[in-house]
Design a protein around this motif. Structure first.
Motif, PDB file in Angstrom:
ATOM      1  N   ALA A 170       0.836  -1.206   0.000  1.00 34.49           N
ATOM      2  CA  ALA A 170       0.000   0.000   0.000  1.00 34.49           C
ATOM      3  C   ALA A 170       0.867   1.250   0.000  1.00 34.49           C
ATOM      4  O   ALA A 170       2.001   1.245   0.465  1.00 34.49           O
ATOM      5  CB  ALA A 170      -0.924   0.007   1.216  1.00 34.49           C
ATOM      6  N   ARG A 171       0.272   2.331  -0.529  1.00 31.66           N
ATOM      7  CA  ARG A 171       0.958   3.625  -0.542  1.00 31.66           C
ATOM      8  C   ARG A 171      -0.085   4.719  -0.720  1.00 31.66           C
ATOM      9  O   ARG A 171      -1.057   4.543  -1.466  1.00 31.66           O
ATOM     10  CB  ARG A 171       1.971   3.687  -1.703  1.00 31.66           C
ATOM     11  CG  ARG A 171       2.981   4.824  -1.600  1.00 31.66           C
ATOM     12  CD  ARG A 171       3.552   5.193  -2.956  1.00 31.66           C
ATOM     13  NE  ARG A 171       2.571   5.874  -3.786  1.00 31.66           N
ATOM     14  CZ  ARG A 171       2.030   5.364  -4.874  1.00 31.66           C
ATOM     15  NH1 ARG A 171       2.365   4.166  -5.304  1.00 31.66           N
ATOM     16  NH2 ARG A 171       1.137   6.070  -5.554  1.00 31.66           N
ATOM     17  N   SER A 172       0.119   5.805  -0.058  1.00 30.93           N
ATOM     18  CA  SER A 172      -0.776   6.944  -0.204  1.00 30.93           C
ATOM     19  C   SER A 172      -0.867   7.368  -1.667  1.00 30.93           C
ATOM     20  O   SER A 172       0.144   7.490  -2.353  1.00 30.93           O
ATOM     21  CB  SER A 172      -0.254   8.115   0.637  1.00 30.93           C
ATOM     22  OG  SER A 172      -1.051   9.255   0.461  1.00 30.93           O
ATOM     23  N   GLY A 173      -2.093   7.565  -2.158  1.00 32.48           N
ATOM     24  CA  GLY A 173      -2.288   8.005  -3.531  1.00 32.48           C
ATOM     25  C   GLY A 173      -2.491   6.910  -4.556  1.00 32.48           C
ATOM     26  O   GLY A 173      -2.667   7.196  -5.745  1.00 32.48           O
ATOM     27  N   VAL A 174      -2.484   5.651  -4.127  1.00 36.64           N
ATOM     28  CA  VAL A 174      -2.673   4.545  -5.072  1.00 36.64           C
ATOM     29  C   VAL A 174      -4.097   4.587  -5.639  1.00 36.64           C
ATOM     30  O   VAL A 174      -5.075   4.625  -4.896  1.00 36.64           O
ATOM     31  CB  VAL A 174      -2.419   3.184  -4.391  1.00 36.64           C
ATOM     32  CG1 VAL A 174      -2.958   2.034  -5.234  1.00 36.64           C
ATOM     33  CG2 VAL A 174      -0.922   2.983  -4.147  1.00 36.64           C
ATOM     34  N   SER A 175      -4.202   4.594  -6.949  1.00 34.74           N
ATOM     35  CA  SER A 175      -5.500   4.530  -7.626  1.00 34.74           C
ATOM     36  C   SER A 175      -5.857   3.063  -7.864  1.00 34.74           C
ATOM     37  O   SER A 175      -5.028   2.170  -7.656  1.00 34.74           O
ATOM     38  CB  SER A 175      -5.428   5.272  -8.963  1.00 34.74           C
ATOM     39  OG  SER A 175      -4.458   4.652  -9.813  1.00 34.74           O
ATOM     40  N   LEU A 176      -7.065   2.821  -8.319  1.00 35.11           N
ATOM     41  CA  LEU A 176      -7.472   1.442  -8.592  1.00 35.11           C
ATOM     42  C   LEU A 176      -6.591   0.823  -9.671  1.00 35.11           C
ATOM     43  O   LEU A 176      -6.166  -0.327  -9.554  1.00 35.11           O
ATOM     44  CB  LEU A 176      -8.943   1.390  -9.008  1.00 35.11           C
ATOM     45  CG  LEU A 176      -9.442   0.009  -9.496  1.00 35.11           C
ATOM     46  CD1 LEU A 176      -9.248  -1.053  -8.423  1.00 35.11           C
ATOM     47  CD2 LEU A 176     -10.905   0.107  -9.915  1.00 35.11           C
ATOM     48  N   ILE A 177      -6.308   1.582 -10.734  1.00 30.49           N
ATOM     49  CA  ILE A 177      -5.520   1.006 -11.828  1.00 30.49           C
ATOM     50  C   ILE A 177      -4.091   0.716 -11.369  1.00 30.49           C
ATOM     51  O   ILE A 177      -3.482  -0.271 -11.785  1.00 30.49           O
ATOM     52  CB  ILE A 177      -5.538   1.924 -13.083  1.00 30.49           C
ATOM     53  CG1 ILE A 177      -5.134   1.129 -14.333  1.00 30.49           C
ATOM     54  CG2 ILE A 177      -4.658   3.147 -12.914  1.00 30.49           C
ATOM     55  CD1 ILE A 177      -6.119   0.053 -14.717  1.00 30.49           C
ATOM     56  N   GLU A 178      -3.536   1.560 -10.474  1.00 30.58           N
ATOM     57  CA  GLU A 178      -2.201   1.250  -9.955  1.00 30.58           C
ATOM     58  C   GLU A 178      -2.268   0.039  -9.027  1.00 30.58           C
ATOM     59  O   GLU A 178      -1.336  -0.763  -8.988  1.00 30.58           O
ATOM     60  CB  GLU A 178      -1.588   2.439  -9.224  1.00 30.58           C
ATOM     61  CG  GLU A 178      -0.148   2.148  -8.778  1.00 30.58           C
ATOM     62  CD  GLU A 178       0.588   3.337  -8.217  1.00 30.58           C
ATOM     63  OE1 GLU A 178       1.809   3.239  -8.027  1.00 30.58           O
ATOM     64  OE2 GLU A 178      -0.056   4.376  -7.946  1.00 30.58           O
ATOM     65  N   ALA A 179      -3.356  -0.094  -8.283  1.00 33.77           N
ATOM     66  CA  ALA A 179      -3.528  -1.279  -7.442  1.00 33.77           C
ATOM     67  C   ALA A 179      -3.499  -2.549  -8.296  1.00 33.77           C
ATOM     68  O   ALA A 179      -2.908  -3.564  -7.897  1.00 33.77           O
ATOM     69  CB  ALA A 179      -4.837  -1.186  -6.664  1.00 33.77           C
ATOM     70  N   MET A 180      -4.112  -2.470  -9.473  1.00 35.15           N
ATOM     71  CA  MET A 180      -4.082  -3.633 -10.370  1.00 35.15           C
ATOM     72  C   MET A 180      -2.671  -3.884 -10.888  1.00 35.15           C
ATOM     73  O   MET A 180      -2.255  -5.047 -11.051  1.00 35.15           O
ATOM     74  CB  MET A 180      -5.052  -3.423 -11.535  1.00 35.15           C
ATOM     75  CG  MET A 180      -6.505  -3.250 -11.137  1.00 35.15           C
ATOM     76  SD  MET A 180      -7.178  -4.538 -10.050  1.00 35.15           S
ATOM     77  CE  MET A 180      -6.912  -6.014 -11.049  1.00 35.15           C
ATOM     78  N   GLU A 181      -1.924  -2.820 -11.149  1.00 31.67           N
ATOM     79  CA  GLU A 181      -0.529  -2.985 -11.574  1.00 31.67           C
ATOM     80  C   GLU A 181       0.310  -3.578 -10.446  1.00 31.67           C
ATOM     81  O   GLU A 181       1.166  -4.438 -10.677  1.00 31.67           O
ATOM     82  CB  GLU A 181       0.050  -1.633 -12.010  1.00 31.67           C
ATOM     83  CG  GLU A 181      -0.439  -1.139 -13.357  1.00 31.67           C
ATOM     84  CD  GLU A 181       0.062  -2.013 -14.502  1.00 31.67           C
ATOM     85  OE1 GLU A 181       1.285  -2.228 -14.599  1.00 31.67           O
ATOM     86  OE2 GLU A 181      -0.779  -2.489 -15.291  1.00 31.67           O
ATOM     87  N   ILE A 182       0.058  -3.123  -9.226  1.00 33.42           N
ATOM     88  CA  ILE A 182       0.766  -3.695  -8.068  1.00 33.42           C
ATOM     89  C   ILE A 182       0.445  -5.172  -7.929  1.00 33.42           C
ATOM     90  O   ILE A 182       1.312  -5.988  -7.592  1.00 33.42           O
ATOM     91  CB  ILE A 182       0.380  -2.933  -6.782  1.00 33.42           C
ATOM     92  CG1 ILE A 182       0.939  -1.504  -6.825  1.00 33.42           C
ATOM     93  CG2 ILE A 182       0.910  -3.658  -5.546  1.00 33.42           C
ATOM     94  CD1 ILE A 182       0.444  -0.616  -5.695  1.00 33.42           C
TER      95      ILE A 182
END
Length: 315
Positions: free
Chosen positions: A115-127
């Motif tokens: 997790a990280r402050s500012g993570v969007s849904l699409i970045e969550a999918m990339e993570i």
């Protein structure tokens, strides 16, 4: 005159040094961990950092993978947890993280947070592409309304947040804003203290809209093109990522229209509900969850995971 100016300079230097020591000793500001961008374009933290939350009541840690919190003892029966500042959770001690409470409720499983402050849904999918290499049994992605909207370039282009350009069907990775200046600001504690107390031109920090904003108000303000873009985003995610082993965990009072879109598209969904709780889940000055809030969130998530037959915890 020259001697007078020298005395003034010496006095100012001594004052700055003393002020810096006082701010550090009293933890008058929160220690901010340093970020980096990995080879996949994901913003995370430099590994093995630690620091104090404002006031010094507890320390936060960044593990060897560059994510806040402690790693599980084993990756067997692993469930990954992905999210933004709510899961990053620097404002609470490690024992109040989702991974800790979920482990208490599901002792046969291990949990890892990314997790990280500012993570969007699409970045969550990339993570999740990275965390999927750990062969988890399941992945939980904690989301609110803005995580959808902030994922879409066509809604509003945000250079520091990873988004998807739905017109070109391509990911636009976020860039760190003024990393050099931020490093100086966060390292020079006295300067950071005054920056927080007396922001230039008022507080211009970008703030997410309240994730607990009522659905009726969101519906009233919503534009039709936003609904269309959210549906396109959901379809893009469905076409480009594995979703069968992932569950979207929606914050309380999330937009039912977005929830229904996800359900109708085949996503696993958990919707948190705080309405029947006599005690507030959040801080009085902030919408983030307290230790009590995290405990209650984990109770609902674990109960749903263990009882929902549509969510498989086996590979």
């Amino acid at each position: 005159m020259i001697k007078f100016l020298k005395n003034i300079v010496v006095f100012l230097l001594i004052t700055v040094i003393i002020g810096e020591i006082v701010v550090r000793v009293t933890h008058a500001v929160t220690d901010i961990p340093q970020r980096t961008i990995d080879d996949s374009g994901i913003q995370k933290y430099f590994p093995n950092q630690d620091g104090y939350w404002k006031g010094g009541d507890h320390q936060w840690v960044v593990n060897e993978l560059g994510w806040p919190g402690e790693l599980p003892d084993s990756n067997d029966n692993l469930i990954n947890i992905i999210g933004d500042s709510y899961i990053e959770n620097f404002m609470n001690p490690n024992e109040c993280h989702q991974s800790t409470f979920l482990k208490e409720n599901m002792k046969d499983y291990n949990f890892m947070e990314a997790a990280r402050s500012g993570v969007s849904l699409i970045e969550a999918m990339e993570i999740s592409k990275q965390t999927d290499t750990l062969n988890p049994k399941h992945t939980l992605i904690y989301v609110n309304n803005n995580d959808f909207l902030e994922s879409i370039v066509e809604v509003k282009s945000l250079s520091d947040i990873t988004q998807v350009n739905l017109t070109n069907n391509e990911i636009v990775f976020g860039k760190m804003k003024a990393p050099g200046a931020k490093k100086v600001l966060y390292t020079w504690k006295l300067l950071y203290y005054f920056y927080n107390r007396f922001p230039i031109g008022g507080n211009k920090k970008k703030k997410k809209k309240d994730a607990l904003e009522t659905t009726s108000k969101k519906d009233a303000e919503r534009k039709t093109e936003h609904d269309d873009n959210i549906l396109k985003l959901i379809n893009y995610i469905k076409a480009n990522y594995t979703i069968s082993n992932k569950t979207l965990v929606f914050h309380p009072n999330s937009d039912h229209m977005i929830i229904d879109m996800c359900l109708n598209s085949g996503f696993n969904v958990i919707v948190l509900d705080s309405s029947n709780d006599s005690k507030d889940w959040t801080f009085g000055y902030d919408t983030h969850w307290t230790c009590y809030g995290h405990e209650k969130v984990a109770e609902q998530v674990s109960k749903n995971l263990l009882s929902n037959k549509s969510i498989s915890l086996s590979n």
